[in-house]
Design a protein around this motif. Structure first.
Motif, PDB file in Angstrom:
ATOM      1  N   ASP A 117       2.294  -2.677  -3.412  1.00 26.45           N
ATOM      2  CA  ASP A 117       3.195  -2.289  -2.340  1.00 26.45           C
ATOM      3  C   ASP A 117       2.403  -2.073  -1.053  1.00 26.45           C
ATOM      4  OD1 ASP A 117       5.329  -2.377  -4.027  1.00 26.45           O
ATOM      5  OD2 ASP A 117       5.307  -0.227  -4.477  1.00 26.45           O
ATOM      6  N   LYS A 118       3.012  -2.460   0.048  1.00 25.87           N
ATOM      7  CA  LYS A 118       2.331  -2.334   1.329  1.00 25.87           C
ATOM      8  C   LYS A 118       2.675  -1.004   2.004  1.00 25.87           C
ATOM      9  CE  LYS A 118       1.954  -7.283   2.274  1.00 25.87           C
ATOM     10  NZ  LYS A 118       2.255  -8.374   3.229  1.00 25.87           N
ATOM     11  N   SER A 119       1.700  -0.469   2.705  1.00 25.71           N
ATOM     12  CA  SER A 119       1.894   0.772   3.449  1.00 25.71           C
ATOM     13  C   SER A 119       2.333   0.458   4.874  1.00 25.71           C
ATOM     14  CB  SER A 119       0.590   1.577   3.488  1.00 25.71           C
ATOM     15  OG  SER A 119       0.163   1.939   2.201  1.00 25.71           O
ATOM     16  N   LYS A 120       3.219   1.290   5.392  1.00 23.92           N
ATOM     17  CA  LYS A 120       3.605   1.140   6.793  1.00 23.92           C
ATOM     18  C   LYS A 120       2.547   1.805   7.663  1.00 23.92           C
ATOM     19  CE  LYS A 120       7.075   1.994  10.312  1.00 23.92           C
ATOM     20  NZ  LYS A 120       8.446   2.440  10.645  1.00 23.92           N
ATOM     21  N   LEU A 121       2.137   1.115   8.711  1.00 24.77           N
ATOM     22  CA  LEU A 121       1.132   1.647   9.625  1.00 24.77           C
ATOM     23  C   LEU A 121       1.815   2.364  10.786  1.00 24.77           C
ATOM     24  CD1 LEU A 121      -1.808   1.923  10.574  1.00 24.77           C
ATOM     25  CD2 LEU A 121      -1.574  -0.312  11.683  1.00 24.77           C
ATOM     26  N   GLU A 147       7.642   6.813   1.895  1.00 21.74           N
ATOM     27  CA  GLU A 147       6.597   7.651   1.312  1.00 21.74           C
ATOM     28  C   GLU A 147       5.212   7.047   1.479  1.00 21.74           C
ATOM     29  OE1 GLU A 147       7.512   8.322  -2.764  1.00 21.74           O
ATOM     30  OE2 GLU A 147       9.166   9.702  -2.340  1.00 21.74           O
ATOM     31  N   LYS A 148       5.147   5.725   1.579  1.00 17.93           N
ATOM     32  CA  LYS A 148       3.851   5.047   1.594  1.00 17.93           C
ATOM     33  C   LYS A 148       3.482   4.687   3.028  1.00 17.93           C
ATOM     34  CE  LYS A 148       1.179   2.158  -1.457  1.00 17.93           C
ATOM     35  NZ  LYS A 148       1.218   1.260  -2.637  1.00 17.93           N
ATOM     36  N   TYR A 149       2.549   5.450   3.584  1.00 21.29           N
ATOM     37  CA  TYR A 149       2.163   5.257   4.968  1.00 21.29           C
ATOM     38  C   TYR A 149       0.646   5.227   5.103  1.00 21.29           C
ATOM     39  CZ  TYR A 149       6.961   6.501   6.329  1.00 21.29           C
ATOM     40  OH  TYR A 149       8.320   6.532   6.487  1.00 21.29           O
ATOM     41  N   ILE A 191      -1.613  -3.175   4.176  1.00 22.74           N
ATOM     42  CA  ILE A 191      -0.806  -2.656   5.281  1.00 22.74           C
ATOM     43  C   ILE A 191       0.177  -3.724   5.719  1.00 22.74           C
ATOM     44  CG2 ILE A 191      -0.885  -1.901   7.688  1.00 22.74           C
ATOM     45  CD1 ILE A 191      -3.605  -0.613   7.060  1.00 22.74           C
ATOM     46  N   ASP A 192       1.399  -3.326   5.920  1.00 23.09           N
ATOM     47  CA  ASP A 192       2.479  -4.244   6.300  1.00 23.09           C
ATOM     48  C   ASP A 192       2.352  -4.609   7.787  1.00 23.09           C
ATOM     49  OD1 ASP A 192       4.698  -5.802   6.061  1.00 23.09           O
ATOM     50  OD2 ASP A 192       6.137  -4.152   6.188  1.00 23.09           O
TER      51      ASP A 192
END
Length: 334
Positions: free
Chosen positions: A2-6, A76-78, A331-332
Motif C-alpha cells: 500500500d502506498k502512503s500519502k505524502l 491512516e497511512k501517511y 509514496i503515492d
C-alpha cells in the motif's frame, strides 16, 4: 505494498514554491505552505504565535492549532515531510509529537535546507533541538554533507523542479543577484576586468546603503527585494551565473540548480563542488578570487545546446525516491 500519502509541511517562500512545483502540482500530494490560516483565524493565530509577545509571557494552547492543518485527512497511512520553517515554531506548535501520537503508522521526515546552527527557535532564540527532532522522526535529512555528518543525519541535496524552456539568446555574459555581505568589492573588481575584456555584466545588489554604493557599469542597486521569478528571468538572459558563498556550506546551492535548470554556466567559489556528483567542468568553473576567473570559460559556447543532462537528477521526485528507499515504503505520486 500500500502506498502512503505524502503531506508536505512546506513554506510559501517563492524559492521553495518554485523548487517543489512538481510536487505541489501533483494532485496526490498535499502541500501546506504555511501554518497561518487565512482571514480572521490567521489574525488570531498571528497574535498567539507572536514571538515578541511570547518572550514576555508564553501564551498557552498554541499546540491546539495543529489538528487544523490535517482536518481534511481521513486516512491512516501517511508520510509527513516537514521543512525547517515549521521547526522554527515547533516549541509552541508541537507538531512532531502530535503527528507521532495521532498517526502511529505514519512516517515523519524532517528536511532541513539551511545550516542547522542558523535555524533558530522563534520563541527561545536558540538553535533548534536536534535531539528532540530525532526522537519523533523516522528520518532527519540535511541539505549539507558536512552538517549531515556533524548531526548524524542523512544527506540529500536541495531539489529543483523542471522549468519552462528558456530562450537560448542572451543579453549579458555574467549575472549575480544578492546582498553585499562583503561581496561588493570582489564584484566591482570582476566588473572592471570584464569591461576591459568586453564582457557584459549584470550584478544586482540588494539593500546596499547609499554611502556604500560604488557606481560602475553593470552594477545595479535595488532598494527592494527581487522576486524569485524575476531572478530566474534575469538568469535566463545571461550566459553565466556567478555564485559567491559566504557561509560554511559544503554542498551545491540553489544557484547551481538554477544554472542546471536554465541550462546556463556557473562560476562559483564553492571549492567543494568539485567533489559533487553534479560537477561538470563543461558548465561549472571554480575560482578562489577575482584574480582567478577563467575568462575563456565565460565566452566559450555552452556545450549543452538544448538542456543540461543533470536536470532530471535534481528533480524533487529524486527526494521522494530517497525517502522511499530509506523508509522502506512506497509514496503515492504521479
Amino acid at each position: 505494498m500500500d502506498k502512503s500519502k505524502l503531506i508536505i509541511f512546506g513554506d510559501n517562500w517563492d524559492v521553495y514554491l518554485t523548487a517543489y512545483k512538481d510536487l505541489i502540482d501533483d494532485p496526490r500530494i498535499t502541500y501546506i505552505p504555511s501554518f497561518r490560516p487565512k482571514g480572521l483565524l490567521g489574525q488570531l493565530q498571528r497574535l498567539q504565535y507572536n514571538p515578541k509577545v511570547n518572550h514576555i509571557v508564553s501564551l498557552p494552547y498554541k499546540h491546539l492549532w495543529t489538528p487544523y492543518y490535517l482536518r481534511h485527512e481521513k486516512g491512516e497511512k501517511y508520510c509527513f515531510l516537514i521543512m525547517e520553517h515549521w521547526l522554527r515554531y515547533e516549541s509552541g506548535l508541537r507538531l512532531l509529537p502530535y503527528l507521532r501520537k495521532t498517526y502511529p503508522k505514519g512516517k515523519i521526515v524532517c528536511f532541513i535546507q539551511d545550516l542547522i546552527e542558523t535555524v533558530k527557535d522563534q520563541y527561545t532564540g536558540k538553535q533548534i533541538d536536534v535531539k528532540y527532532i530525532k526522537h519523533y522522526t523516522d528520518l532527519l535529512i540535511s541539505f549539507d554533507e558536512a552538517d549531515a555528518i556533524k548531526h548524524e543525519a542523512c544527506y540529500h541535496p536541495t531539489v529543483f523542479s523542471q522549468q519552462a524552456k528558456v530562450n537560448q539568446s542572451t543579453k549579458y555574459d555574467l549575472y549575480f543577484l544578492g546582498r553585499d555581505k562583503g561581496r561588493l568589492k570582489m564584484l566591482l573588481a570582476i566588473a572592471q576586468e570584464a569591461k576591459i575584456r568586453n564582457i557584459s555584466c549584470k550584478f544586482v545588489m540588494l539593500e546596499v546603503p547609499q554611502k556604500d554604493r560604488i557606481e560602475f557599469e553593470g552594477i545595479v542597486y535595488s532598494d527592494k527585494d527581487v522576486s524569485y521569478q524575476e531572478n530566474l528571468a534575469m538568469a535566463a538572459e545571461s550566459r553565466c551565473i556567478i555564485e559567491l558563498l559566504q557561509q560554511k556550506a559544503s554542498s551545491p546551492t540553489f544557484r547551481t540548480w538554477e544554472a542546471i535548470a536554465q541550462n546556463r554556466k556557473l562560476m562559483t567559489n564553492n571549492q567543494n563542488i568539485k567533489a559533487s556528483p553534479f560537477y561538470d567542468k563543461n558548465y561549472i568553473s571554480v575560482f578562489h578570487d577575482e584574480l582567478d576567473l577563467d575568462w575563456t570559460f565565460i565566452k566559450n559556447r555552452n556545450i549543452y545546446t538544448e538542456s543540461n543532462p543533470y536536470q532530471e537528477r535534481i528533480s524533487p521526485i529524486r527526494l521522494v525516491e530517497f525517502m522511499e528507499e530509506k523508509l522502506g515504503i512506497k509514496i503515492d505520486h504521479t
